[in-house]
Design a protein around this motif. Structure first.
Motif: not given
Length: 484
Positions: A259, A189-190, A196-197, A193-194, A262-263, A255, A186
């Protein structure tokens, strides 16, 4: 799976690995170079001392003849079970080339074996209570806890004088270990996500300037988070940016899929059971073949290997002549060794299969075999190119990250299409493009020669990149022809 005095195969050893990363690491340790003081007994005990990255070498002992399953101890700090040292030692022993001679175990190995025997005797009277605790623990642990409950785990007890950690069968510790790993995934994955953003906020053009090192560093962070599936997809992103025409489009697509994965993990508790199982598998959690055993006459449709520097993966496609189900068997070979499982294409195998969890439940484990492979006249049922595409579309609902589905095309003809090829149906109204990689193989010319302009039956994998033929049958009577 083992009997006293019977040496394991590499495939059996790698089946114990908790994840793909462990299989790869074990392959690097499956040579005599890092090992000393190795030995084995006819009763199924293997031991050795491995050079490690810590303050000293790691003493490793594996008992493959244990009635409840293989057990091991190792001085390394790894939380994976079995660790890479135990797997590497077993692969070295499985090679059967004299690298692990028979002999008497040293004192440090004998102390661990004696302790295990004493623990087994003390626990014999409590077996029923322990089983009940395992069931209760699995029921309350959630998806991640239930998956690992009852596995061999690190118990946290003191080992022998070498400082090794002893692993015992403890369902409570197994649940806690699974929970800790879920927390790490977790967190990984968090973080992903950051990252990728940040990448998308700066624009994909910057991906061309960052180079592969940024992607490799991100993948290493996912390995640290014990999410090898995420790490593998990040490395694929690194090879996509930049790589040929339209790479920004392909990078954005990949990507988006990463994503979505991840979600899916972060919201796995809200997903349907099969989709949640698919997400766990995609991030890198291992699973067991929990489906009921299904006996059938399984037609061996195709067999092919994919090879990298550390691991050989063999894929075998089967078709149930009575159930109409298509199943996939996976087997592995380490350090350049071919996997042990070999099934001749075109024959039929009378055996039982059990499926793994996840959307579609294609992957299966081979169980009891009732007879050796034998010739058979039956062929799988075929579909048209348009029906094949529809089948792939439906499969994506269960597994959005699916690269392809197994499909048999009925009455198709290979025809050129500019610089590429396609398989057109007999009417010529619909067609599937062949994947670019297949267009460069000798199998394409075998397929063209087999057809000679006449419709043939072709089995292969249909996905977003096109259709990859694996096996074909002539228009009239005749044996299957492998196209690999």
């Amino acid at each position: 799976m083992t009997q006293q005095g019977v040496r394991w195969t590499a495939d059996q050893v790698l089946a114990l690995a908790p994840d793909a990363a462990s299989r790869e690491a074990a392959g690097r340790l499956a040579t005599a170079g890092p090992w000393s003081e190795v030995g084995s007994t006819d009763g199924g005990t293997v031991w050795g001392v491995c050079r490690g990255g810590g303050s000293g070498p790691y003493r490793t002992v594996v008992d493959v003849a244990d009635a409840s399953g293989p057990a091991c101890t190792c001085g390394c700090p790894s939380l994976r079970y079995p660790c890479k040292h135990a797997l590497g030692l077993l692969l070295l022993w499985a090679g059967g080339d004299g690298a692990v001679p028979e002999g008497e175990p040293p004192a440090w190995a004998e102390r661990w074996l004696t302790g295990r025997r004493e623990d087994a005797e003390a626990a014999a009277g409590a077996e029923t209570a322990e089983t009940g605790a395992a069931e209760t623990g699995a029921a309350g642990a959630g998806a991640a806890g239930a998956e690992a409950a009852g596995a061999e785990v690190v118990a946290g007890t003191a080992g022998d004088a070498s400082g090794s950690v002893s692993r015992t069968r403890d369902p409570v510790a197994a649940r806690r270990r699974a929970e800790r790993r879920a927390e790490r995934i977790t967190a990984g994955a968090t973080e992903l996500e950051q990252r990728l953003a940040d990448l998308l906020r700066g624009g994909l053009a910057e991906a061309e300037q960052t180079g592969y090192a940024w992607w490799e560093e991100t993948a290493a962070r996912m390995v640290d988070a014990q999410a090898p599936g995420l790490a593998s997809r990040v490395r694929e992103l690194g090879s996509t940016a930049p790589s040929g025409p339209d790479w920004p489009v392909r990078l954005l697509e990949e990507c988006a899929l990463l994503h979505l994965l991840d979600q899916g993990w972060l919201r796995r508790d809200r997903l349907p059971q099969d989709l949640a199982a698919t997400v766990r598998t995609r991030v890198g959690l291992s699973a067991t073949a929990d489906g009921p055993a299904v006996r059938d006459q399984w037609l061996i449709l195709a067999q092919y290997d994919s090879v990298d520097a550390r691991l050989t993966t063999r894929r075998v496609w089967l078709y149930g002549t009575e159930t109409g189900r298509t199943a996939l068997l996976l087997s592995y070979g380490a350090a350049g060794r071919a996997p042990e499982l070999t099934l001749p294409v075109g024959l039929s195998l009378d055996a039982e299969l059990s499926t793994y969890p996840g959307g579609g439940r294609r992957r299966a484990a081979l169980g009891k075999r009732f007879a050796p492979p034998a010739p058979v006249e039956i062929r799988p049922k075929g579909v048209t190119p348009s029906q094949a595409l529809a089948r792939y579309g439906r499969a994506l609902r269960d597994d959005p990250w699916l690269e392809s589905v197994p499909v048999t095309l009925e009455q198709v003809v290979p025809v050129p299409d500019g610089d590429s090829w396609q398989l057109a149906d007999a009417s010529g109204e619909t067609a599937l493009p062949l994947t670019p990689a297949f267009g460069n193989r000798a199998g394409l010319w075998r397929l063209v020669a087999l057809s000679g302009g006449v419709p043939v039956q072709v089995f292969g994998e249909c996905g977003h990149r096109g259709f990859t033929p694996l096996t074909a049958w002539p228009a009239g009577p005749g044996q299957a022809v492998s196209l690999n």
